[in-house]
Structures are given as structure tokens and as C-alpha cells.
Write an enzyme that holds these catalytic residues in place. Sequence first.
Site, PDB file in Angstrom:
ATOM      1  N   ASP A   1      -4.520  43.419  18.042  1.00 52.81           N
ATOM      2  CA  ASP A   1      -4.296  43.940  16.694  1.00 52.81           C
ATOM      3  C   ASP A   1      -3.983  45.436  16.798  1.00 52.81           C
ATOM      4  OD1 ASP A   1      -4.342  44.502  14.023  1.00 52.81           O
ATOM      5  OD2 ASP A   1      -6.517  44.292  13.794  1.00 52.81           O
TER       6      ASP A   1
ATOM      7  N   ASP B   1      -6.193  45.289  11.014  1.00 53.94           N
ATOM      8  CA  ASP B   1      -6.484  44.449   9.844  1.00 53.94           C
ATOM      9  C   ASP B   1      -7.208  43.174  10.280  1.00 53.94           C
ATOM     10  OD1 ASP B   1      -4.469  43.120  11.138  1.00 53.94           O
ATOM     11  OD2 ASP B   1      -3.162  42.892   9.402  1.00 53.94           O
TER      12      ASP B   1
ATOM     13  N   ASP C   1      -0.807  41.317  16.137  1.00 53.93           N
ATOM     14  CA  ASP C   1       0.537  41.552  15.607  1.00 53.93           C
ATOM     15  C   ASP C   1       1.531  41.880  16.726  1.00 53.93           C
ATOM     16  OD1 ASP C   1      -0.045  44.322  16.161  1.00 53.93           O
ATOM     17  OD2 ASP C   1      -1.217  44.323  14.305  1.00 53.93           O
TER      18      ASP C   1
ATOM     19  N   ASP D   1       8.843  29.853  19.372  1.00 48.42           N
ATOM     20  CA  ASP D   1       8.368  28.541  18.939  1.00 48.42           C
ATOM     21  C   ASP D   1       9.319  28.058  17.855  1.00 48.42           C
ATOM     22  OD1 ASP D   1       6.487  26.363  18.492  1.00 48.42           O
ATOM     23  OD2 ASP D   1       4.979  27.718  19.330  1.00 48.42           O
TER      24      ASP D   1
ATOM     25  N   ASP E   1       8.187  22.455  18.686  1.00 52.07           N
ATOM     26  CA  ASP E   1       6.994  21.806  18.144  1.00 52.07           C
ATOM     27  C   ASP E   1       7.256  20.339  17.771  1.00 52.07           C
ATOM     28  OD1 ASP E   1       4.248  22.504  17.109  1.00 52.07           O
ATOM     29  OD2 ASP E   1       5.106  21.716  15.258  1.00 52.07           O
TER      30      ASP E   1
ATOM     31  N   GLU F   1       7.531  19.922  22.801  1.00 54.83           N
ATOM     32  CA  GLU F   1       6.156  19.435  22.667  1.00 54.83           C
ATOM     33  C   GLU F   1       6.274  17.990  22.199  1.00 54.83           C
ATOM     34  OE1 GLU F   1       1.946  20.060  20.362  1.00 54.83           O
ATOM     35  OE2 GLU F   1       3.838  19.864  19.312  1.00 54.83           O
TER      36      GLU F   1
ATOM     37  N   HIS G   1      -2.776  26.678  22.435  1.00 58.29           N
ATOM     38  CA  HIS G   1      -3.496  27.030  21.205  1.00 58.29           C
ATOM     39  C   HIS G   1      -4.123  25.823  20.504  1.00 58.29           C
ATOM     40  CE1 HIS G   1       0.381  25.588  20.116  1.00 58.29           C
ATOM     41  NE2 HIS G   1      -0.008  25.458  18.864  1.00 58.29           N
ATOM     42  N   ASP G   2      -3.857  24.615  20.997  1.00 54.89           N
ATOM     43  CA  ASP G   2      -4.437  23.404  20.395  1.00 54.89           C
ATOM     44  C   ASP G   2      -5.542  22.803  21.251  1.00 54.89           C
ATOM     45  OD1 ASP G   2      -2.568  23.449  18.315  1.00 54.89           O
ATOM     46  OD2 ASP G   2      -1.174  22.119  19.366  1.00 54.89           O
TER      47      ASP G   2
HETATM   48  O1  ISL Z   1      -3.742  19.832  17.762  1.00 53.79           O
HETATM   49  C1  ISL Z   1      -3.795  18.674  18.012  1.00 53.79           C
HETATM   50  C2  ISL Z   1      -5.022  18.108  18.461  1.00 53.79           C
HETATM   51  O2  ISL Z   1      -5.295  18.563  19.759  1.00 53.79           O
HETATM   52  C3  ISL Z   1      -2.590  17.830  18.012  1.00 53.79           C
HETATM   53  O3  ISL Z   1      -2.775  16.632  17.385  1.00 53.79           O
HETATM   54  C4  ISL Z   1      -1.459  18.616  17.408  1.00 53.79           C
HETATM   55  O4  ISL Z   1      -1.505  18.542  16.033  1.00 53.79           O
HETATM   56  C5  ISL Z   1      -0.165  18.083  17.923  1.00 53.79           C
HETATM   57  O5  ISL Z   1      -0.178  18.285  19.294  1.00 53.79           O
HETATM   58  C6  ISL Z   1       1.001  18.836  17.321  1.00 53.79           C
HETATM   59  O6  ISL Z   1       0.837  20.196  17.510  1.00 53.79           O
HETATM   60  C7  ISL Z   1       1.786  21.082  17.060  1.00 53.79           C
HETATM   61  O7  ISL Z   1       2.185  20.851  15.730  1.00 53.79           O
HETATM   62  C8  ISL Z   1       1.196  21.051  14.727  1.00 53.79           C
HETATM   63  C9  ISL Z   1       0.432  22.359  14.890  1.00 53.79           C
HETATM   64  O8  ISL Z   1      -0.703  22.337  14.064  1.00 53.79           O
HETATM   65  C10 ISL Z   1       0.016  22.613  16.303  1.00 53.79           C
HETATM   66  O9  ISL Z   1      -0.606  23.856  16.428  1.00 53.79           O
HETATM   67  C11 ISL Z   1       1.251  22.495  17.146  1.00 53.79           C
HETATM   68  O10 ISL Z   1       1.032  22.831  18.482  1.00 53.79           O
HETATM   69  C12 ISL Z   1       1.921  21.019  13.425  1.00 53.79           C
HETATM   70  O11 ISL Z   1       2.980  21.928  13.459  1.00 53.79           O
END
Ligand code: ISL
Length: 558
Positions: free
Chosen positions: A20, A24, A28, A97, A198, A255, A331-332
Site C-alpha cells: 500500500d 488507505d 496499489d 488477468d 479467468d 485458468e 489467490h484462491d
Molecule cells: O476459488 C475457488 C475455490 O478454490 C474456485 O472455485 C474458483 O472460484 C474458480 O477456480 C474460479 O476462479 C476464478 O474465477 C472466480 C474468482 O472468484 C477467482 O478468484 C478466480 O481465480 C470468478 O471470477
Amino acid sequence: MSNWWKKAVIYQVYPASFQDSDNDGIGDLKGITSRLDYIKKLGVDIVWLSPIYKSPQVDNGYDISDYQAINPTFGDMAAFDELLHKAHTLGLKVMMDLVVNHTSDEHKWFQESRKGKDNPYRDYYIWRDGRNGEDPNNWGSFFMGPAWKYDEESDQYYLHLFAPQQPDLNWENPNVRHSVYDMMNWWADKGVDGFRMDVINYISKPDGLPDGEKGPHEKYANPEPLVANGHRIHEFLQEMHQNVMAKHDLVTVGETPGVNISEAQKYANFDGKELNMVFQFEHMGLDGSDNPTLGRWGDRKASLKGLRANLTKWQKALAGKAWNSLYWDNHDQPRVVSRFGDDSTEQNRVLSAKMLATMLHMQQGTPYVFEGEEIGMTNAYFPSIDDYVDIDAINAYHQFVEEMHLVDSKDMIKYLGLHSRDNARTPMQWNDQKNAGFSQHQPWEHMNPNYRSVNVEQALAGPNSVFYYYQKLIDLRHTLPVITDGVYNLVADNENDDKVYAFTRKNADTTLLVVLNYTAEKLERHYQIPVDAKLLISNYTDDMGDSLRPYEAKVYQY
Ligand code: ISL
């Protein structure tokens, strides 16, 4: 086009959680720019930025309201241009992305679309009449509840595979497709170097949108088997390739949840008509719950046998045909050291983080490093549902604890601690000062409390840190061709070993033997190597030959 990305390592930045600069509490672009030297020091080639576009942030930027504007919390286009310029000056490429299965409901296309059946943008989204006064079909959303939202004014429903604020685009409409290609070309012309796409394998929906199969106690069907790898997906991606990728030297990764080997061989085929590589999810589904309704919300650990069988299957099946992407974290996903490794003691954290890094970085494909992975950041294990901010975690808690009474609250908190996406999104731990040097303001997502001992400053000060180990692995990939082109084989009989993973990589002039103790136990194993074999990298400072220490990882070269 060249295949430069085959030797590349990609570093993922989650913008809200990296650095950051304006205090805030939200990371960023200027913050990222200020840390590019750090990323460069790690030795990676490409920086992938999770979405930075204008967005109401219902799903942390994966709900885009303007593809050609920067979200004000992240900065503006000038800040982006500066980031891109500095990255290029440092020799880093930038991957964006691309979220085009859906937009935000605040995108102007959807704002128009919902105005009525005659609007020119109506067909940009997937609108259907109800069925007997109910949803058009039985699909559930990936974020819980139905995948349809009723619009009173036009008496129709629109499809949203994710949140209701993320309406799905209608890829059957050529105007949608060409609007997307134009937007991609606009970014490519600006100088970006690639796209991470995505849920790109969800864009082709089945004709007639038929009901899905659902379990006896389930209210909604999981649409994934119907929407993943749909009948027009390869046509759409080839069209995208002709309109965008063929015109620029871009790196692309799809993805693709629910992808299997034969589909991956098409998406990432060496004929280069679609994508360079895809993210497969099978190794991410090895742990979790035995109850399919709960999915990943459980505490079953992945066995080494399952993990090795899966990684081996992908190594073997794509060899010579298509290209793998290699990842543990994003990030997931929860943090790899907490998930497949051992964060119970400082020593085991460091050893197992390095062991898992060796496992991944010695495979064939393009490795991805998610911010913080390179210092061995762990899951946060938040104690209360109030600590969670992700829509996915909060909805799952409500559904399974409060609505279905399938799990008690204490267990669900444990499962969130193991699998919530928030684990990946806690701010980057730069030092042991206030908020780990991420921000002077209370961060949007709680810090992982262990930042006082796990942080970049400390990692850079210690020659045996996880950071320098990643740096070495990345450097080896750049200097030793066998890591990119060597044939992968399991060592004889290794498939039955539930504690040690041993494989070789071999090309015409070099062999690597990779030996990984997946456990905290001391073990004895004998592998045949020439007397003059050299220890290329190891997470211990000496070599005890046939004795393997806890989480020992070593790579011999001969
Ligand atoms: O995050 C999940 C559980 O681990 C997955 O089901 C995820 O929703 C899936 O891999 C799709 O992810 C992508 O699209 C989503 C978004 O929320 C995720 O951050 C992204 O990586 C919708 O855009």
C-alpha cells in the site's frame, strides 16, 4: 512466435495485498512498482497482476465494470504505465488477468442489457424466461445459491455462475467476442506481455442450458460438468488466437477448472492455435471433505501417493504434446506450506517449504510463484467467521452451518482455516513493523499474526531462507536446459513409497535425480547414482547419502 515462456517463471501479485503506497489499507499500483526490484531480485521473468481494472470489488476485482480503466483504489492509468515501464526496464514482462466469462453488473454492457429485451446489448448476456415461475434450470452458483437472478422489469432471469453481481457474457454473440478481442488488442498495443484467462474454459455454454445432475439433498446442481470445456470452446479460443495472439508476442495461460488431460492437450497444444498452457486443478482437489456437498471444506490431507500420481500423470501426458503450468499457490488457494507441508515449527516450515518448492520447480512446465510463497508464508487460521472477508468463505459458512446445519461452527472455522481463499490474501509480510510494512492503515484483510517472524526483511537477511532457495531454483531453470526439456520419469518402485518422492529428468547430456522426503521422519532410502554425481541443490547444508532427514530435498546432477 518464440517459446520464451517455456523457460520463464511467473510471479503472481495480488494487488490489494502486496504493498500500500497511500496508506488507505489497500495495496496499489505505485506500491507494486516500488517493489519491482524485490521481484526482480527473486529472478522471475514475468509478473502476473490479478485484476486491477475498475470494479465494485464484490469478488475482489474479478467483477470488472470497465476493462480499460484502473480501479481508483489501485491508482490510475498513469500509475499503470509507470509500472509497465519500470517492469520493462528491469527486464520483467507483465501479464494481465483477463476476466471475460463474466463482467460486473455495473459494466455498461450489462447496464444497457438489463434495460429491456430490445436493447442492442440484451444479447451480450444470457437471459432466459423462467420455467413454471422458477429459475430457467437447476444450476447453482459456485458461490452458493442459484445461478440465476430474476429481473422484474423484463420478467426474465440472467445467468451468473459466480455472484449475482457477475453476470455471464454470452459468447454465442459474435459482438461479445469481438468486443473482447478489441479490448485485448488495446492492452497488447499498450505493451502488456500476456494474459491469464479467468475460467476461460467456462465461456461456451451447452445448447439449451439443460439441467445438471444433483445429489439427493442438494438444492442446486453443480453446473461445472456442463459448462467446462463446452462444445464451442476450442473454436472460440482459436478465433481469439487469430484475432489477438497471432498479432502479438504474448504469453497466455488459461485458468481451466474441470480440465482433463485430453482437453489440456488441445488448449495448450504445441501447434499453438489456442493457449500456451492451462492451470489444471486435480492436485488442488486431493484434500478437503469426503462429502461431495462440502467439496473442499474438510480436513482430509492429501497423501503423497495421490499427489505424486497426479503430478506424474500430467508430466507424462503432456510431454512432447502440450505445455504444463506448475503451481501450488494462487489467490484462491491456501498456502502450500500449510497445506502439503508442515508449519508446526519454524524449522519444519522452512524445510518443508523448500522441499515442496523443489518438487514443483524440478518438473517440466512453467512455474508460478504466488506472492509470499517465496518466503514460506502460511495460512492465517483466523479464529472467527468475522475475520473472513471473502464472499466464498462467508457464503459457505452461512450455507453449511446456518442453513443446512451440515457442519458445526467450530469445525467450519477449522475448515476455513485450511481452505479459505483469505489465507492467500492476507497482506504481504515485508518486515516486523506495524502491519508488516504493508500499510500504516488497518489493512482491508487482517494480517497473518506470524508476520513478526515470517517476513521479507528477515528472509533477505538469512542466507538459508526460503527466499534464497527459490532464487536458486529459478536460476537453475534459467541455466540448466534439462529442467525445461528433460524427460520425466519416476524412479523404479517409487510409486509405492508413501513417504519419499523420487524422480529423474533426463536429456541427451544431463540427468537430474530429485529425492524428496515428504515426512518429518528420518528415513533410509537407497538410490543408485554415479560416484561423481554432484549435489545440485538441497535444503540441508550437507549430504548424508542414504539417510534422509525430515523434509529433506536434494537434487543430484550427473
Ligand atoms: O476459488 C475457488 C475455490 O478454490 C474456485 O472455485 C474458483 O472460484 C474458480 O477456480 C474460479 O476462479 C476464478 O474465477 C472466480 C474468482 O472468484 C477467482 O478468484 C478466480 O481465480 C470468478 O471470477
